[in-house]
Design a protein around this motif. Structure first.
Motif, mmCIF file in Angstrom:
data_model
loop_
_atom_site.group_PDB
_atom_site.id
_atom_site.type_symbol
_atom_site.label_atom_id
_atom_site.label_comp_id
_atom_site.label_asym_id
_atom_site.label_seq_id
_atom_site.Cartn_x
_atom_site.Cartn_y
_atom_site.Cartn_z
ATOM 1 N N PHE A 183 0.844 -1.189 0.000
ATOM 2 C CA PHE A 183 0.000 0.000 0.000
ATOM 3 C C PHE A 183 0.886 1.249 0.000
ATOM 4 C CE2 PHE A 183 -3.985 -1.998 2.113
ATOM 5 C CZ PHE A 183 -4.243 -2.655 0.926
ATOM 6 N N GLY A 184 0.471 2.231 -0.762
ATOM 7 C CA GLY A 184 1.249 3.457 -0.905
ATOM 8 C C GLY A 184 2.225 3.417 -2.062
ATOM 9 N N HIS A 185 2.257 2.307 -2.808
ATOM 10 C CA HIS A 185 3.180 2.153 -3.931
ATOM 11 C C HIS A 185 2.413 1.632 -5.151
ATOM 12 C CE1 HIS A 185 6.659 2.649 -1.248
ATOM 13 N NE2 HIS A 185 6.029 1.829 -0.410
ATOM 14 N N TRP A 186 2.819 2.093 -6.302
ATOM 15 C CA TRP A 186 2.329 1.508 -7.551
ATOM 16 C C TRP A 186 3.054 0.180 -7.758
ATOM 17 C CZ3 TRP A 186 -1.528 3.647 -10.547
ATOM 18 C CH2 TRP A 186 -1.907 4.956 -10.236
ATOM 19 N N ALA A 187 2.320 -0.812 -8.244
ATOM 20 C CA ALA A 187 2.892 -2.150 -8.387
ATOM 21 C C ALA A 187 2.445 -2.779 -9.701
ATOM 22 C CB ALA A 187 2.489 -3.046 -7.217
ATOM 23 N N PHE A 227 6.622 -10.640 -9.157
ATOM 24 C CA PHE A 227 6.428 -11.886 -9.907
ATOM 25 C C PHE A 227 5.840 -12.930 -8.952
ATOM 26 C CE2 PHE A 227 8.408 -16.043 -11.210
ATOM 27 C CZ PHE A 227 7.530 -16.279 -12.251
ATOM 28 N N ILE A 228 4.661 -13.468 -9.301
ATOM 29 C CA ILE A 228 3.965 -14.457 -8.480
ATOM 30 C C ILE A 228 3.889 -15.767 -9.256
ATOM 31 C CG2 ILE A 228 1.837 -15.014 -7.237
ATOM 32 C CD1 ILE A 228 1.266 -12.041 -7.054
ATOM 33 N N THR A 229 4.351 -16.840 -8.650
ATOM 34 C CA THR A 229 4.361 -18.119 -9.326
ATOM 35 C C THR A 229 2.975 -18.760 -9.326
ATOM 36 O OG1 THR A 229 5.392 -20.306 -9.412
ATOM 37 C CG2 THR A 229 4.979 -19.382 -7.234
ATOM 38 N N VAL A 230 2.692 -19.524 -10.376
ATOM 39 C CA VAL A 230 1.485 -20.350 -10.437
ATOM 40 C C VAL A 230 1.852 -21.839 -10.363
ATOM 41 C CG1 VAL A 230 0.155 -18.638 -11.731
ATOM 42 C CG2 VAL A 230 1.565 -20.290 -12.970
ATOM 43 N N ASP A 231 3.120 -22.103 -10.077
ATOM 44 C CA ASP A 231 3.624 -23.482 -9.956
ATOM 45 C C ASP A 231 4.243 -23.638 -8.567
ATOM 46 O OD1 ASP A 231 4.428 -26.057 -10.400
ATOM 47 O OD2 ASP A 231 6.009 -25.528 -11.841
ATOM 48 N N ALA A 232 3.366 -23.682 -7.555
ATOM 49 C CA ALA A 232 3.848 -23.725 -6.171
ATOM 50 C C ALA A 232 4.598 -25.015 -5.855
ATOM 51 C CB ALA A 232 2.664 -23.572 -5.215
ATOM 52 N N GLU A 233 4.366 -26.095 -6.565
ATOM 53 C CA GLU A 233 5.038 -27.360 -6.277
ATOM 54 C C GLU A 233 6.530 -27.303 -6.604
ATOM 55 O OE1 GLU A 233 3.027 -30.487 -8.266
ATOM 56 O OE2 GLU A 233 1.166 -30.302 -7.094
ATOM 57 N N ARG A 234 6.916 -26.586 -7.629
ATOM 58 C CA ARG A 234 8.328 -26.542 -8.027
ATOM 59 C C ARG A 234 9.013 -25.222 -7.690
ATOM 60 N NH1 ARG A 234 8.384 -28.368 -14.260
ATOM 61 N NH2 ARG A 234 6.681 -26.834 -14.303
ATOM 62 N N ILE A 291 -0.088 -8.566 -17.486
ATOM 63 C CA ILE A 291 0.567 -7.756 -16.459
ATOM 64 C C ILE A 291 -0.488 -6.855 -15.827
ATOM 65 C CG2 ILE A 291 2.306 -5.992 -15.997
ATOM 66 C CD1 ILE A 291 3.898 -7.052 -18.349
ATOM 67 N N TYR A 292 -0.625 -6.937 -14.504
ATOM 68 C CA TYR A 292 -1.633 -6.170 -13.774
ATOM 69 C C TYR A 292 -0.981 -4.929 -13.147
ATOM 70 C CZ TYR A 292 -4.473 -10.413 -14.079
ATOM 71 O OH TYR A 292 -5.177 -11.492 -14.531
ATOM 72 N N LEU A 293 -1.737 -3.838 -13.159
ATOM 73 C CA LEU A 293 -1.297 -2.600 -12.519
ATOM 74 C C LEU A 293 -2.149 -2.345 -11.281
ATOM 75 C CD1 LEU A 293 0.356 0.065 -12.460
ATOM 76 C CD2 LEU A 293 -1.453 1.085 -13.887
ATOM 77 N N LEU A 294 -1.509 -2.181 -10.128
ATOM 78 C CA LEU A 294 -2.183 -1.849 -8.877
ATOM 79 C C LEU A 294 -1.789 -0.437 -8.454
ATOM 80 C CD1 LEU A 294 -1.720 -5.150 -6.815
ATOM 81 C CD2 LEU A 294 -3.539 -4.549 -8.407
ATOM 82 N N ASN A 295 -2.767 0.346 -8.033
ATOM 83 C CA ASN A 295 -2.469 1.703 -7.570
ATOM 84 C C ASN A 295 -2.061 1.683 -6.095
ATOM 85 O OD1 ASN A 295 -4.794 1.497 -6.023
ATOM 86 N ND2 ASN A 295 -6.032 2.747 -7.408
ATOM 87 N N PRO A 296 -1.683 2.808 -5.508
ATOM 88 C CA PRO A 296 -1.234 2.820 -4.109
ATOM 89 C C PRO A 296 -2.276 2.352 -3.106
ATOM 90 C CG PRO A 296 -0.455 4.777 -5.221
ATOM 91 C CD PRO A 296 -1.379 4.107 -6.175
ATOM 92 N N ASP A 297 -3.551 2.287 -3.483
ATOM 93 C CA ASP A 297 -4.581 1.765 -2.593
ATOM 94 C C ASP A 297 -4.716 0.242 -2.697
ATOM 95 O OD1 ASP A 297 -5.525 4.294 -1.525
ATOM 96 O OD2 ASP A 297 -6.300 4.680 -3.528
ATOM 97 N N GLY A 298 -3.862 -0.371 -3.506
ATOM 98 C CA GLY A 298 -3.938 -1.804 -3.700
ATOM 99 C C GLY A 298 -5.050 -2.241 -4.625
ATOM 100 N N LEU A 299 -5.593 -1.308 -5.370
ATOM 101 C CA LEU A 299 -6.717 -1.587 -6.251
ATOM 102 C C LEU A 299 -6.243 -1.901 -7.662
ATOM 103 C CD1 LEU A 299 -9.819 -1.592 -6.717
ATOM 104 C CD2 LEU A 299 -9.609 0.824 -7.302
ATOM 105 N N PHE A 300 -6.811 -2.931 -8.258
ATOM 106 C CA PHE A 300 -6.524 -3.238 -9.650
ATOM 107 C C PHE A 300 -6.971 -2.064 -10.518
ATOM 108 C CE2 PHE A 300 -8.675 -4.711 -13.545
ATOM 109 C CZ PHE A 300 -7.557 -5.067 -14.278
ATOM 110 N N THR A 301 -6.036 -1.512 -11.283
ATOM 111 C CA THR A 301 -6.298 -0.300 -12.062
ATOM 112 C C THR A 301 -6.332 -0.555 -13.558
ATOM 113 O OG1 THR A 301 -5.230 1.023 -10.355
ATOM 114 C CG2 THR A 301 -5.517 2.056 -12.504
ATOM 115 N N ASP A 302 -5.412 -1.389 -14.060
ATOM 116 C CA ASP A 302 -5.352 -1.645 -15.493
ATOM 117 C C ASP A 302 -4.591 -2.947 -15.717
ATOM 118 O OD1 ASP A 302 -5.711 -1.336 -18.192
ATOM 119 O OD2 ASP A 302 -4.910 0.713 -18.247
ATOM 120 N N TYR A 303 -4.656 -3.436 -16.950
ATOM 121 C CA TYR A 303 -3.913 -4.655 -17.306
ATOM 122 C C TYR A 303 -3.369 -4.501 -18.717
ATOM 123 C CZ TYR A 303 -7.808 -6.123 -20.261
ATOM 124 O OH TYR A 303 -8.760 -6.190 -21.245
ATOM 125 N N TYR A 304 -2.316 -5.269 -19.020
ATOM 126 C CA TYR A 304 -1.636 -5.175 -20.314
ATOM 127 C C TYR A 304 -1.302 -6.587 -20.789
ATOM 128 C CZ TYR A 304 -1.037 -0.639 -18.082
ATOM 129 O OH TYR A 304 -1.273 0.540 -17.431
#
Length: 329
Positions: A183-187, A227-234, A291-304
């Motif tokens: 929170f408080g950062h663009w991500a 970067f968030i993995t979708v392959d938690a097993e490996r 690729i998802y863009l989150l604003n400083p409020d942690g809200l999904f803002t845009d995607y690419y």
């Protein structure tokens, strides 16, 4: 024949001059006296020892300027010109009888045509004022509607941001991370896996390039790549630490249990599915490439998606930063 022609021309000249003197008789004051004293060029006598020259053609011209009150007698050939000031009676437009010419009639006609009429400039000014008032009223109504719409949208976003897409994972150092840490950062978020042959490295390179472009502008806040993995097993903590070294130095890699990753994928509507395993127990994971863009409020803002290049994404993020409205204090 030439003699007859010269006699006729001289006779016409003398007749015109006599007529002019008769007209001058109707003028009063200095004007009439000046015209009566004027001599025809033909009446001049030759000086002693000299020879008489034939008089040049004489064209008498009498003009009256009604606005200035001047009576002019001009002889175009001999250069004779006398200007006599005449008086006009107050309110009178026409000069003395017999001296009105086309010029005086035209000026008097213009002076008498003094009926008030609305001018085009006045009409245009009134039209502009009315149009400006209507435009100002419309603009005020439009601003009020926009203000109410923003308030409703802000309330909806506040409700959406609470509890949506929250997570509790581990980063590449083993430190627990939650959504509130950012929170408080663009991500920028990207979901993938470390064994991805080509698509994931390309997208992470593009995301790193976007962050570098935005870092060059000192007026913009920093953007955190995640970067968030979708392959938690490996993809454990160590695998994530080795993998993200090849990309932006600020990049954070997040992993967790399969249940945690599944819950997070549902929150962000990320699709992923592991394919069949080969003889080496290796497999490919089919997943959403966004690729998802989150604003400083942690809200999904845009995607690419993959069709957007790094420059387009960077420009879009700049625009979102300029129009950002803080939801929470």
């Amino acid at each position: 024949m030439p003699l007859l022609w010269g006699v006729g021309a001289r006779w016409r000249e003398l007749a015109a001059w006599s007529s002019l003197r008769r007209r001058a008789g109707g003028l009063s004051g200095g004007a009439g006296a000046a015209l009566r004293r004027a001599k025809c060029p033909g009446e001049e006598r030759p000086r002693a020892g000299g020879s008489a020259h034939p008089p040049p053609p004489f064209v008498p011209l009498l003009s009256v300027t009604a606005l200035t009150g001047e009576t002019r007698l001009q002889s175009g050939a001999s250069g004779l010109q006398q200007v006599v000031k005449t008086r006009r009676s107050p309110g009178a437009c026409l000069p003395a009888p017999g001296t009105l010419t086309l010029q005086s009639r035209r000026l008097c006609s213009q002076a008498s045509d003094s009926s008030p009429r609305p001018r085009l400039r006045t009409k245009l000014l009134v039209s502009c004022l009315l149009g400006g008032a209507l435009m100002g009223l419309w603009f005020l109504v439009h601003l009020e509607k926009e203000r109410r719409r923003r308030e409703r949208r802000l309330q909806q976003l506040q409700e959406l941001a609470l509890g949506r897409g929250d997570f509790n994972l581990l980063d590449q150092t083993g430190r627990p991370r939650t959504k509130s840490d950012f929170f408080g950062h663009w991500a920028l978020l990207y979901f993938g896996f470390t064994h991805c042959p080509d698509i994931c490295p390309d997208e992470l390179d593009k995301m790193s390039s976007v962050v570098q472009m935005l870092d060059k502008d000192r007026t913009l806040p920093p953007v955190q790549p995640i970067f968030i993995t979708v392959d938690a097993e490996r993809d454990g903590v160590q695998e994530m630490a080795r993998y993200i070294k090849d990309f932006h130095p600020r990049m954070i890699g997040l992993t967790g249990t399969p249940e945690q990753i599944e819950e997070l994928g549902k929150a962000y509507r990320v699709y992923y599915s592991a394919g069949p395993k080969d003889q080496d127990n290796d497999y490919i994971v089919d997943h959403t490439i966004i690729i998802y863009l989150l604003n400083p409020d942690g809200l999904f803002t845009d995607y690419y998606n993959r069709s957007k290049n790094d420059q387009e994404i960077a420009e879009s993020i700049r625009n979102h930063m300029k129009t950002y409205i803080k939801l929470f204090s």
